[in-house]
Motif scaffolding. Structure first.
Motif, short mmCIF file in Angstrom:
data_model
loop_
_atom_site.label_atom_id
_atom_site.label_comp_id
_atom_site.label_asym_id
_atom_site.label_seq_id
_atom_site.Cartn_x
_atom_site.Cartn_y
_atom_site.Cartn_z
N ASP A 71 0.40 -1.66 0.23
CA ASP A 71 -0.05 0.11 0.11
C ASP A 71 0.93 0.93 0.07
O ASP A 71 0.03 2.31 -0.70
N LEU A 72 2.21 1.40 0.67
CA LEU A 72 3.12 1.90 0.36
C LEU A 72 3.54 2.65 -0.43
O LEU A 72 3.43 3.73 -0.64
N ILE A 73 3.55 1.44 -1.59
CA ILE A 73 4.61 2.15 -2.55
C ILE A 73 3.24 2.46 -4.26
O ILE A 73 3.54 3.59 -4.43
N GLY A 74 1.78 1.46 -3.64
CA GLY A 74 1.22 2.21 -4.47
C GLY A 74 0.93 3.87 -4.03
O GLY A 74 0.86 4.76 -5.05
N GLY A 75 0.70 3.69 -3.07
CA GLY A 75 -0.03 5.84 -2.77
C GLY A 75 0.75 6.38 -2.56
O GLY A 75 0.87 7.51 -2.63
N GLY A 76 2.19 6.32 -2.10
CA GLY A 76 3.57 6.91 -2.57
C GLY A 76 3.63 8.03 -4.13
O GLY A 76 4.71 8.38 -4.38
N LEU A 77 3.57 6.23 -4.82
CA LEU A 77 3.91 6.21 -6.42
C LEU A 77 2.66 7.11 -7.25
O LEU A 77 3.05 8.63 -7.40
N VAL A 78 1.59 7.74 -6.55
CA VAL A 78 0.24 8.33 -6.86
C VAL A 78 0.69 9.53 -6.24
O VAL A 78 0.75 10.10 -7.14
N LEU A 79 1.25 9.55 -5.36
CA LEU A 79 1.45 11.17 -4.53
C LEU A 79 2.23 11.40 -5.66
O LEU A 79 2.43 12.86 -5.40
N ALA A 80 3.50 10.57 -6.03
CA ALA A 80 4.51 12.02 -6.49
C ALA A 80 4.24 12.06 -8.31
O ALA A 80 4.43 12.91 -8.29
N GLY B 16 -0.21 2.59 -13.24
CA GLY B 16 0.50 2.07 -12.34
C GLY B 16 0.44 2.26 -10.82
O GLY B 16 0.22 1.47 -9.67
N ALA B 17 0.61 3.65 -10.37
CA ALA B 17 0.35 3.91 -9.39
C ALA B 17 -1.00 3.36 -8.91
O ALA B 17 -1.37 3.06 -7.47
N LEU B 18 -2.11 3.62 -8.64
CA LEU B 18 -3.25 3.46 -9.32
C LEU B 18 -3.70 2.14 -9.02
O LEU B 18 -4.01 1.69 -7.65
N SER B 19 -3.47 1.40 -10.06
CA SER B 19 -3.55 -0.46 -9.93
C SER B 19 -3.22 -0.55 -8.97
O SER B 19 -2.65 -1.93 -8.09
N LEU B 20 -1.40 0.19 -8.57
CA LEU B 20 -0.58 -0.75 -7.27
C LEU B 20 -1.43 -0.14 -6.16
O LEU B 20 -1.42 -1.18 -5.05
N ALA B 21 -2.44 0.90 -5.76
CA ALA B 21 -2.68 1.33 -4.76
C ALA B 21 -3.87 0.69 -4.53
O ALA B 21 -4.15 -0.27 -3.42
N PHE B 22 -4.81 -0.22 -5.92
CA PHE B 22 -5.77 -0.98 -5.25
C PHE B 22 -5.22 -2.50 -5.74
O PHE B 22 -5.82 -3.43 -6.23
N TRP B 23 -4.41 -3.26 -4.57
CA TRP B 23 -3.77 -4.06 -5.11
C TRP B 23 -4.17 -5.16 -4.55
O TRP B 23 -4.43 -6.37 -5.17
N ARG B 24 -5.19 -4.62 -4.07
CA ARG B 24 -6.21 -5.45 -3.10
C ARG B 24 -7.66 -5.82 -4.52
O ARG B 24 -8.41 -7.74 -4.40
N PRO B 111 0.12 -3.60 -12.16
CA PRO B 111 1.45 -2.04 -12.00
C PRO B 111 2.38 -2.12 -12.66
O PRO B 111 3.21 -1.60 -13.78
N LEU B 112 2.69 -3.75 -13.30
CA LEU B 112 4.13 -3.86 -13.93
C LEU B 112 3.83 -3.65 -15.28
O LEU B 112 5.09 -2.17 -16.08
N LEU B 113 2.80 -4.14 -15.83
CA LEU B 113 2.35 -3.92 -17.37
C LEU B 113 2.83 -2.75 -16.89
O LEU B 113 2.97 -1.60 -18.52
N HIS B 114 2.05 -1.27 -17.06
CA HIS B 114 2.14 0.16 -16.91
C HIS B 114 3.12 0.79 -17.00
O HIS B 114 4.04 1.67 -17.41
N LEU B 115 4.16 -0.16 -16.10
CA LEU B 115 5.12 0.85 -15.62
C LEU B 115 5.93 0.69 -16.70
O LEU B 115 6.89 1.42 -17.24
#
Lengths: 144, 505, 115
Positions: A71-80, B16-24, B111-115
């Motif tokens: 969650d930290l990675i995702g949130g941080g990346l969105v923020l950045a 990528g960041a969004l789909s990582l944030a919604f990884w669940r 996320p990896l695909l987007h990255l």
């Protein structure tokens, strides 16, 4: 991690964790104009949790972190990424620094800025990615 | 300055960041996957349109002026490449909806695909050599993780070779950057192009060394002749959607950089570099196609053909006449679409029959005649039959070779075309035409729990890309003109330099 | 100083390549680590070494005073270190997983995909 850690490390771990986290936040806020910044601060915080993991065990470390490192990675990346966008809304190039100096009681003048948001994002990403790797390796170790 | 320039990089990063944030949530990731790559495709079309109408676009990131800050630049070649990234990305994202197992989604496939797409688009758009290195690494890290998703033995073995050789190439790239900075004091591509012509006589030798270092580094990334061994060892191991996007885009980033560097930047000493490139191109073509002839596994044949096709592109660059560069650019456009499509077809065959081994396949034409057609279009285009896209791509390059008097290269190109046809016919015979071997219908790969029995999402991207192949063939004239304009900008870098650094008084 | 650094860089490259050509995957990773360090040191040397002050702007001024070191090489190396840190962390995880799956530390036993 079934290694018995020494009692000194155990005792010190409790005190070192909050101290190191505060130090990492100090480094984070100090950045930009002076040595410091999100990456270094993130590494210090991640190292603090890793130290805690060595002195206690994995469950304790996960508990100390409160959230899943992913969650930290995702949130941080969105923020950045988002920190680059306010400048574009004002018609400037992406990632142009914007500064909003604010007078706060007690603290004096505090400069909020897009680089600060970016740095916080980096901070979270670094903590998240380092701990994802460390925790995964530690868990694999425990299984075997 | 136009916002559309940064969007192809920012959209996949944000997605990528969004789909990582919604990884669940699998559902959210899939929607972000389709919408994100769709938005990337849209933004890349806008970018190409703007670049075509208004000329080279430049954006100084963070408003730091070039050559001190990082610039994003899109000339026509960059914009075309980004458009191809968008097309491949979107097609793969659709295909992934049905072909990627739940397990892989859980371990961060989207996320990896987007990255990966962000890294590729960034590499195409940046105007700064060190920034190029950073995008390369973004792309590589994402591809490292994608290639081992699933964790089978073959994947691990392939990944170790892939990772080692790509890291080695990155180290060479980085060393060359360091030396280049030592000689010119700048890393902005436009500025380097300008400063290299003013390097004193005594340091010319060093410039040649740097140029060769870059050549080796990018030849590894592009899988050119003696440096290609990592590709056939690894590309057939991951999920087929991953294979398709790797085959379409990753090596082409290396080819793109070769085109960028050896037309704009290191264009003074063509005697040395372009002779090497010529031999490299010919040998790459030959070894690739001969390697494919010996293989009997669907994706391995296709992997070897990537190498042989890379040879054509390098040949276009090496002949180094305006026509040859046009041919090279045209070839890249044609190749990315065709190659990704062939891998997608191989994935569908696997879904229907549960194997990639040609010996165990057969009879597919009887049961799925339309699939035969959707295979033949990209396959014959790859071999260069008119009126498909590959014919025009090969035709332009061979014609350029004839005009430049490179008879050996022309002969090699023609022979390789013939052998490519042989390989494609081999696949056609074994997979579609010959009678099905005993019991092969029963071996259908079980569908993953979440996808049901519908094959629509398999067919949709395949048909879309096949139609695009036909379209490039039918409407070859406007696309040729696009490639011509792109080559014109590469060979006369003055426009690029002025756009980045401002016109010199 | 420069020639000393050049020799060190050369030795690092040679050691890295030697390690990468060994059969053990652990040694392969050690080789990669050395290689990235060698490249960083090369940038540092090629960027020009000057005995000068750190490139920091003093309080209340717009540019640094006197001779300062070139900040760009340092920025390049820092970025490269961060990147290689990430990539090598991945490589370590990879060989760990590969070892679990293949149960070998020998590159010669990993030829399944080359046939």
């Amino acid at each position: 991690m079934k290694i018995e850690s020494s009692i000194i490390l155990r005792a010190a771990g409790h005190f070192l964790l909050p101290l190191l986290i505060i130090f990492s936040i100090f480094l984070l806020l100090r950045g930009h104009n002076e040595p410091g910044g999100g990456f270094i601060a993130g590494l210090v915080a991640a190292a603090a949790i890793a130290l805690y993991l060595f002195s206690m065990d994995i469950q304790a470390a996960r508990k100390a972190l409160y959230v899943d490192p992913r969650d930290l990675i995702g949130g941080g990346l969105v923020l950045a990424v988002l920190s680059g966008i306010p400048a574009a809304l004002q018609g400037k190039a992406f990632f142009t620094s914007l500064w909003w100096p604010v007078e706060l009681p007690l603290l004096g003048e505090v400069k909020f800025s897009t680089p600060l948001i970016f740095d916080i994002g980096v901070y979270l990403v670094v903590i998240g990615s380092v701990l994802t790797i460390v925790l995964n390796l530690a868990e694999a170790e425990e299984k075997s | 300055m136009s916002v559309s320039l940064a969007l192809p990089v920012l959209i996949p990063l944000l997605a990528g960041a969004l789909s990582l944030a919604f990884w669940r949530s699998h559902l959210a990731q899939r929607w972000i996957g389709v919408i994100g790559t769709g938005a990337l495709l849209w933004s890349s079309i806008v970018l190409l349109k703007v670049t075509w109408q208004d000329g080279i676009q430049v954006m100084h990131m963070g408003s730091w002026a070039a050559p001190f800050g990082i610039v994003l630049v899109s000339d026509l070649l960059g914009a075309i490449m980004v458009l191809l990234t968008g097309i491949t990305g979107f097609a793969t994202a659709l295909y992934s909806l049905v072909s990627i197992p739940r397990e892989h989604e859980k371990f961060g496939y989207y996320p990896l695909l987007h990255l990966l797409l962000a890294g590729v688009a960034g590499a195409f758009l940046t105007g700064d050599i060190f920034n190029l290195y950073v995008w390369f690494e973004v792309m590589l890290v994402a591809s490292f993780a994608l290639i081992i998703l699933g964790g089978e033995r073959a994947q691990m073995e392939g990944a170790i070779k892939y990772v080692t050789l790509n890291l080695f190439s990155s180290a060479l790239f980085l060393s060359a950057i360091g030396l280049l900075y030592g000689v010119t004091g700048t890393l902005n591509m436009a500025d380097v192009a300008q400063k290299l012509s003013q390097v004193p006589e005594a340091e010319q030798g060093l410039v040649s060394v740097i140029s060769i270092l870059f050549l080796v580094a990018f030849a590894i990334k592009a899988a050119a002749f003696p440096l290609f061994f990592w590709l056939p060892a690894s590309y057939h191991t991951p999920q087929v959607a991953v294979s398709a996007i790797f085959a379409g885009l990753l090596t082409k980033v290396g080819v793109y950089v070769l085109f960028r560097f050896y037309t704009m930047i290191f264009a003074d000493d063509t005697e040395l570099t372009h002779t090497i490139l010529l031999w490299m191109g010919m040998l790459t073509m030959l070894t690739g196609v001969l390697g494919a002839a010996a293989q009997y596994e669907f994706r391995r044949i296709l992997s070897f053909h990537i190498i042989s096709q890379i040879g054509y592109m390098i040949l276009g660059l090496a002949i180094f006449t305006p026509l040859a560069i046009v041919g090279g650019v045209f070839y890249i456009m044609h190749h990315i679409i065709v190659k990704a499509n062939l891998f997608l077809v191989s994935g569908l065959v696997y879904r229907l029959r549960g194997t990639y081994e040609l010996k165990e396949l057969g009879g597919l034409y009887r049961s799925h005649p339309w699939l035969g057609l959707w295979f033949l279009i990209p396959a014959l285009s790859l071999a260069g039959l008119p009126p498909l896209s590959g014919f025009f791509a090969k035709f332009v390059i061979i014609r350029a070779g004839v005009e430049a008097g490179e008879w050996l290269a022309v002969a090699v190109a023609l022979i390789v075309g013939l052998l490519t046809l042989y390989s494609m016919i081999k696949i056609w015979n074994e997979v579609f035409w010959k009678a099905a071997p005993e019991g092969c219908e029963q071996r259908e790969a079980p569908p993953y729990t979440h996808q049901g029995n519908s094959l629509v999402m398999y067919y949709l991207p395949i048909i879309g890309l096949a139609l695009m192949t036909v379209l490039i063939g039918v409407a070859a004239q406007p696309i040729y003109e696009l490639a011509e304009a792109a080559a014109e900008q590469l060979l006369n870098p003055v426009g690029y330099i002025e756009a980045v650094l401002g016109a010199k008084p | 100083m420069e020639s000393l650094m050049a020799i060190v860089v050369g030795i690092l490259y040679a050691t890295a390549l030697y390690m990468m050509l060994r059969r053990s995957i652990i040694k392969l990773v050690i080789g990669l680590i050395l290689l990235s360090n060698a490249a960083n040191l090369l940038i540092f040397t090629a960027g020009g070494m000057t005995p000068a002050a750190p490139p920091l702007v003093p309080e209340g001024m717009l540019q640094p005073e006197g001779l300062v070191a070139d900040p760009l090489t340092q920025a390049l190396i820092l970025t490269a270190i961060v990147i290689s840190f990430g990539v090598l962390a991945f490589a370590v995880v990879l060989i760990h997983r590969a070892y679990e799956v293949v149960k070998q530390d020998d590159m010669d036993m990993m030829k399944d995909t080359d046939r």
